[in-house]
Enzyme design. Sequence first.
Site, PDB file in Angstrom:
ATOM      1  CG  HIS A 156      -2.034  -0.869   1.069  1.00 48.68           C
ATOM      2  ND1 HIS A 156      -2.645  -0.823   0.456  1.00 48.68           N
ATOM      3  CD2 HIS A 156      -2.102  -1.772   2.000  1.00 48.68           C
ATOM      4  CE1 HIS A 156      -3.741  -2.000   0.246  1.00 48.68           C
ATOM      5  NE2 HIS A 156      -3.278  -2.726   1.639  1.00 48.68           N
ATOM      6  CG  HIS A 182      -3.648  -0.747   4.698  1.00 48.04           C
ATOM      7  ND1 HIS A 182      -4.717  -0.936   4.587  1.00 48.04           N
ATOM      8  CD2 HIS A 182      -3.230   0.501   4.034  1.00 48.04           C
ATOM      9  CE1 HIS A 182      -5.387  -0.593   3.542  1.00 48.04           C
ATOM     10  NE2 HIS A 182      -4.267   0.426   3.085  1.00 48.04           N
TER      11      HIS A 182
END
Length: 264
Positions: A156, A182
């Site tokens: 990400h 994440h």
Amino acid sequence: MGIVGEKLNIDFVISTGDNFYEDGLEGIDDPAFYESFVTFTLPQACKKYVLGNHDYRGDVEAQLSPILNKKDSRWVCLRSFILDGEIVEFFFVDTTPFVEKYFTDPGEDTYDWRGVLPREAYLTKLLKDVNSALVQSKAKWKIVVGHHTIKSAGHHGNTQELEDLLVPILKANDVDAYINGHDHCLEHISDKESGIQFLTSGGGSKAWRGDVKPWDPEEVKLYYDGQGFMSVQITKTNADIVFYDVFGKVLHTWSITKELNSAA
């Protein structure tokens, strides 16, 4: 993780979000709460949760409901909150509403924005509250916890909205570390400019993406593209951070030292 937790005699466990994959809980009676939390949490460990983007794809109010805490008192989940450990304070921040694309380009995903809209007002208040809490904090150590990455060489990468809006507050208030999930990896980036330690602990389940972005090798202290977890032990003068693989093997250690009578 359970074995390491027992050896360290931990006080609590922090989850960095995406608590129920792929789409959060369907409601307070969703069996995933028992399958993913009740049966897999250390028996005596209270667990502090923040929400991740996958949690927002389900019934957010279910995870926030006090009914789940009544079902299992180890469950503590709020949008944003402070955990006071006297010498250390953990500031949990709801990072999902910062990310623009979840609102403008959600694709096939549906998000539960109850309690968040209007978004601009929500973020303005949240940032004001975080800054105020950090300013007022007398803790020796200040650690901020959120789901999304701020600095990451993983899949990400950096979250631009957090860099623009949250990082100036962290710098202004001498935050020691930011812990996130994440990216499905274990990672430690030591920011040369601010001195903030950016710690990614997102290897609880899905991992091994294999796409690592170039980064200054002087800042990347660890990048492990696999499953695992981390621990933090804190005294008035030391913060000891350890990353482990899924079997409990130590991958990386880092210590931060402060003078006993120095300001936070």
